[in-house]
Scaffold this motif. Structure first.
Motif, mmCIF file in Angstrom:
data_model
loop_
_atom_site.group_PDB
_atom_site.id
_atom_site.type_symbol
_atom_site.label_atom_id
_atom_site.label_comp_id
_atom_site.label_asym_id
_atom_site.label_seq_id
_atom_site.Cartn_x
_atom_site.Cartn_y
_atom_site.Cartn_z
ATOM 1 N N GLU A 93 -17.667 11.548 -48.003
ATOM 2 C CA GLU A 93 -18.245 12.657 -47.251
ATOM 3 C C GLU A 93 -19.757 12.585 -47.355
ATOM 4 N N THR A 94 -20.423 12.788 -46.210
ATOM 5 C CA THR A 94 -21.877 12.892 -46.215
ATOM 6 C C THR A 94 -22.272 14.313 -45.833
ATOM 7 N N LEU A 95 -23.255 14.833 -46.538
ATOM 8 C CA LEU A 95 -23.834 16.136 -46.228
ATOM 9 C C LEU A 95 -25.316 15.894 -45.957
ATOM 10 N N LYS A 96 -25.732 16.096 -44.704
ATOM 11 C CA LYS A 96 -27.089 15.754 -44.295
ATOM 12 C C LYS A 96 -27.953 16.996 -44.133
ATOM 13 N N ALA A 97 -29.224 16.837 -44.450
ATOM 14 C CA ALA A 97 -30.175 17.949 -44.361
ATOM 15 C C ALA A 97 -30.336 18.460 -42.933
ATOM 16 N N ASP A 98 -30.042 17.614 -41.930
ATOM 17 C CA ASP A 98 -30.184 18.055 -40.537
ATOM 18 C C ASP A 98 -28.917 18.722 -40.004
ATOM 19 N N GLY A 99 -27.911 18.929 -40.877
ATOM 20 C CA GLY A 99 -26.682 19.595 -40.461
ATOM 21 C C GLY A 99 -25.638 18.680 -39.864
ATOM 22 N N GLY A 100 -25.894 17.379 -39.824
ATOM 23 C CA GLY A 100 -24.926 16.420 -39.290
ATOM 24 C C GLY A 100 -24.062 15.859 -40.400
ATOM 25 N N HIS A 101 -22.906 16.465 -40.617
ATOM 26 C CA HIS A 101 -22.038 16.062 -41.721
ATOM 27 C C HIS A 101 -20.913 15.171 -41.198
ATOM 28 N N SER A 102 -20.425 14.258 -42.062
ATOM 29 C CA SER A 102 -19.391 13.326 -41.628
ATOM 30 C C SER A 102 -18.601 12.823 -42.825
ATOM 31 N N GLY A 103 -17.576 12.047 -42.531
ATOM 32 C CA GLY A 103 -16.768 11.472 -43.598
ATOM 33 C C GLY A 103 -15.838 10.411 -43.063
ATOM 34 N N TRP A 115 -9.378 -3.589 -44.705
ATOM 35 C CA TRP A 115 -9.634 -2.168 -44.845
ATOM 36 C C TRP A 115 -9.707 -1.552 -43.455
ATOM 37 N N TYR A 116 -9.151 -0.356 -43.326
ATOM 38 C CA TYR A 116 -9.255 0.418 -42.091
ATOM 39 C C TYR A 116 -9.942 1.729 -42.445
ATOM 40 N N VAL A 117 -11.028 1.997 -41.735
ATOM 41 C CA VAL A 117 -11.869 3.152 -42.044
ATOM 42 C C VAL A 117 -11.895 4.073 -40.835
ATOM 43 N N HIS A 118 -11.375 5.286 -41.015
ATOM 44 C CA HIS A 118 -11.277 6.278 -39.942
ATOM 45 C C HIS A 118 -12.391 7.309 -40.139
ATOM 46 N N TYR A 119 -13.257 7.414 -39.153
ATOM 47 C CA TYR A 119 -14.501 8.194 -39.254
ATOM 48 C C TYR A 119 -14.386 9.517 -38.508
ATOM 49 N N TYR A 120 -14.958 10.586 -39.096
ATOM 50 C CA TYR A 120 -15.012 11.883 -38.432
ATOM 51 C C TYR A 120 -16.370 12.539 -38.686
ATOM 52 N N SER A 121 -16.756 13.454 -37.786
ATOM 53 C CA SER A 121 -18.081 14.066 -37.865
ATOM 54 C C SER A 121 -18.050 15.455 -37.228
ATOM 55 N N ASN A 122 -18.868 16.360 -37.755
ATOM 56 C CA ASN A 122 -18.934 17.697 -37.153
ATOM 57 C C ASN A 122 -19.710 17.683 -35.836
ATOM 58 N N LYS A 123 -20.471 16.624 -35.571
ATOM 59 C CA LYS A 123 -21.241 16.559 -34.323
ATOM 60 C C LYS A 123 -20.566 15.692 -33.264
ATOM 61 N N GLY A 124 -19.472 15.050 -33.639
ATOM 62 C CA GLY A 124 -18.769 14.197 -32.685
ATOM 63 C C GLY A 124 -17.275 14.377 -32.813
ATOM 64 N N THR A 125 -16.816 15.638 -32.750
ATOM 65 C CA THR A 125 -15.396 15.906 -32.935
ATOM 66 C C THR A 125 -14.586 15.247 -31.818
ATOM 67 N N THR A 126 -13.407 14.754 -32.182
ATOM 68 C CA THR A 126 -12.562 14.036 -31.241
ATOM 69 C C THR A 126 -11.110 14.168 -31.655
ATOM 70 N N THR A 127 -10.197 14.011 -30.687
ATOM 71 C CA THR A 127 -8.771 14.099 -31.005
ATOM 72 C C THR A 127 -8.239 12.811 -31.605
#
Length: 198
Positions: A93-103, A115-127
């Protein structure tokens, strides 16, 4: 009657303690008070330890390109890695000072040795979560996802974790052509250790 009630409550209390201890021993590799970031499960593929030096929390500086392709000002962030699924996978999980958090959720699939890495973000929400795949390359971890360049050229977005140690690590995101001779970096992150799993 009072004796039977007390006896019944005592038995329930003992049963609950037993269930709690059983659950603790069943999930020994989950984050807990002794291991706040969890531990790798010894029954998991040995590649679970590929990320071992990243486990914990780092303070990082993130720099991405502006729309005009110049580099933007650095953004401070915290990046935390931990073991999940009783030590069979990882989450970060990343917590960024500009409010763009992801994991990301990270799983190693032995059948493909990747390795398979599945990415998610509060600024790029997707189904459907985008996924990168790859693995160790020397002392680095390199992951790829197909991506077409703005000019239509086929290629990949390549992510590289490098200089991984107990002190921290570096991260680079860049577009590459299929031969990986053409490279265009778009995002750089440098991290230094704040908290470890020890």
């Amino acid at each position: 009657m009072k004796y039977n009630t007390i006896r019944g409550l005592s038995q329930i209390f003992i049963l609950l303690i037993g269930l709690n201890l059983s659950a603790q021993s069943e999930y020994n590799y989950e984050p807990n008070a002794d291991y706040p970031f969890g531990r790798p499960n010894p029954e998991a593929p040995q590649e679970i330890k590929d990320w071992q030096t990243l486990i914990g929390t780092c303070e990082c500086s993130s720099v991405a390109r502006n729309p005009d392709q110049s580099w933007a000002e650095p953004v401070q962030m915290e990046w935390t890695f931990k073991y999940i699924m009783n030590g069979w996978g990882l989450q970060d999980e990343t917590l960024k000072a500009d409010g763009g958090h992801s994991g990301s959720i990270r799983q190693f699939i032995a059948d493909s040795s990747k390795w398979y890495v599945h990415y998610y973000s509060n600024k790029g929400t997707t189904t459907v979560l985008p996924a990168w795949e790859g693995g160790k390359r020397g002392d680095s971890i390199v992951l790829y996802r197909p991506q077409t360049a703005p000019n239509g050229m086929e290629g990949f977005y390549r992510i590289t974790f490098s200089d991984m140690s107990e002190e921290g690590f570096n991260w680079l995101g860049e577009w590459v052509d299929p031969s990986e001779k053409i490279r265009f970096p778009t995002w750089k992150i440098n991290c230094r250790r704040k908290l470890t799993s020890k």
